[in-house]
Design a protein around this motif. Sequence first.
Motif, PDB file in Angstrom:
ATOM      1  N   CYS A  41      13.955   2.678   4.026  1.00 57.62           N
ATOM      2  CA  CYS A  41      12.721   2.143   3.353  1.00 57.62           C
ATOM      3  C   CYS A  41      11.246   1.616   3.934  1.00 57.62           C
ATOM      4  O   CYS A  41      11.857   0.344   4.851  1.00 57.62           O
ATOM      5  N   ARG A  42      10.039   2.516   4.244  1.00 60.18           N
ATOM      6  CA  ARG A  42       9.190   1.791   5.005  1.00 60.18           C
ATOM      7  C   ARG A  42       8.502   1.364   4.023  1.00 60.18           C
ATOM      8  O   ARG A  42       7.450   2.098   3.149  1.00 60.18           O
ATOM      9  N   VAL A  43       8.245   0.055   3.668  1.00 62.58           N
ATOM     10  CA  VAL A  43       7.085  -0.769   3.074  1.00 62.58           C
ATOM     11  C   VAL A  43       6.546  -1.248   4.089  1.00 62.58           C
ATOM     12  O   VAL A  43       6.059  -1.986   4.795  1.00 62.58           O
ATOM     13  N   GLN A  44       4.839  -0.572   3.487  1.00 61.41           N
ATOM     14  CA  GLN A  44       3.563  -0.912   4.180  1.00 61.41           C
ATOM     15  C   GLN A  44       2.686  -2.343   3.582  1.00 61.41           C
ATOM     16  O   GLN A  44       2.336  -1.994   2.488  1.00 61.41           O
TER      17      GLN A  44
ATOM     18  N   THR B  52       1.038  -1.006   0.191  1.00 62.93           N
ATOM     19  CA  THR B  52       0.661  -0.147   0.014  1.00 62.93           C
ATOM     20  C   THR B  52       0.583   1.190   0.353  1.00 62.93           C
ATOM     21  O   THR B  52       0.233   2.268  -0.293  1.00 62.93           O
ATOM     22  N   ARG B  53       2.273   1.105   0.234  1.00 65.74           N
ATOM     23  CA  ARG B  53       3.175   2.249   0.887  1.00 65.74           C
ATOM     24  C   ARG B  53       4.750   1.721   0.676  1.00 65.74           C
ATOM     25  O   ARG B  53       4.786   0.472   1.529  1.00 65.74           O
TER      26      ARG B  53
ATOM     27  N   LEU C 169       7.893  -3.633   6.614  1.00 62.06           N
ATOM     28  CA  LEU C 169       9.041  -3.979   6.555  1.00 62.06           C
ATOM     29  C   LEU C 169       9.855  -2.578   6.625  1.00 62.06           C
ATOM     30  O   LEU C 169       9.666  -1.500   5.873  1.00 62.06           O
ATOM     31  N   TRP C 170      10.951  -2.655   7.633  1.00 62.85           N
ATOM     32  CA  TRP C 170      11.725  -0.938   6.930  1.00 62.85           C
ATOM     33  C   TRP C 170      12.890  -1.807   6.452  1.00 62.85           C
ATOM     34  O   TRP C 170      13.744  -2.706   7.147  1.00 62.85           O
ATOM     35  N   LEU C 171      13.735  -0.825   5.634  1.00 63.28           N
ATOM     36  CA  LEU C 171      14.628  -1.483   4.831  1.00 63.28           C
ATOM     37  C   LEU C 171      15.916   0.038   4.907  1.00 63.28           C
ATOM     38  O   LEU C 171      15.716   0.868   5.344  1.00 63.28           O
ATOM     39  N   PRO C 172      17.507   0.010   6.059  1.00 61.67           N
ATOM     40  CA  PRO C 172      18.050   0.376   5.653  1.00 61.67           C
ATOM     41  C   PRO C 172      18.142   0.898   4.540  1.00 61.67           C
ATOM     42  O   PRO C 172      18.895  -0.051   3.606  1.00 61.67           O
ATOM     43  N   ILE C 173      18.855   2.098   4.630  1.00 58.89           N
ATOM     44  CA  ILE C 173      19.613   3.225   3.082  1.00 58.89           C
ATOM     45  C   ILE C 173      20.841   3.290   3.277  1.00 58.89           C
ATOM     46  O   ILE C 173      21.265   3.612   4.729  1.00 58.89           O
ATOM     47  N   GLY C 174      21.811   2.355   2.358  1.00 60.23           N
ATOM     48  CA  GLY C 174      22.965   2.732   1.890  1.00 60.23           C
ATOM     49  C   GLY C 174      23.746   1.288   2.500  1.00 60.23           C
ATOM     50  O   GLY C 174      22.966   0.381   2.981  1.00 60.23           O
TER      51      GLY C 174
END
Length: 151
Positions: free
Chosen positions: A92-95, A59-60, A106-111
């Motif tokens: 990166c926040r994936v909902q 959804t986001r 789902l939260w993905l660190p960047i870099g």
Amino acid sequence: MKSGHPTPRAIGRLVFVCVAALPLAAAVVGAQAQPTVSSADEQSCASLADRAPTDVRITRAAVTPSGTAWAGEAPAGPGPRRPSTPVNASFCRVQGVIEKEIGFELWLPIGKAWNGKFLGAGVGGDAGSFNFHDLPRGVNRGYAAATTDAG
């Protein structure tokens, strides 16, 4: 009808989403080493919404800036809210939703902040809510982290 527990199939789909997103996060989103977020980072994060497997609806998918504080949900009955936990890095926040009713984060660190590891954050007996207490702690330590609301 909600059962209160994700089915093995739903858990498998969340694992699939996580496993599918991690290499993309490492290769595409992970290209930046700076603490700032580039437009390429934002586009790479948003592109995850187009990569959902069957029975998963994203959804986001958007970058959340560092310095955002997350508070755990209030416990049932009387009692204080958990203190907020600041996130020290952008992520990166994936909902989304699995099988029509099981929400996930789902939260993905960047870099280069990603340590190559995954943290599954359970909700204990608090089915129906997300674990916003462990997600920030995981991302702060470089983990990709996910939780569900247990459907």
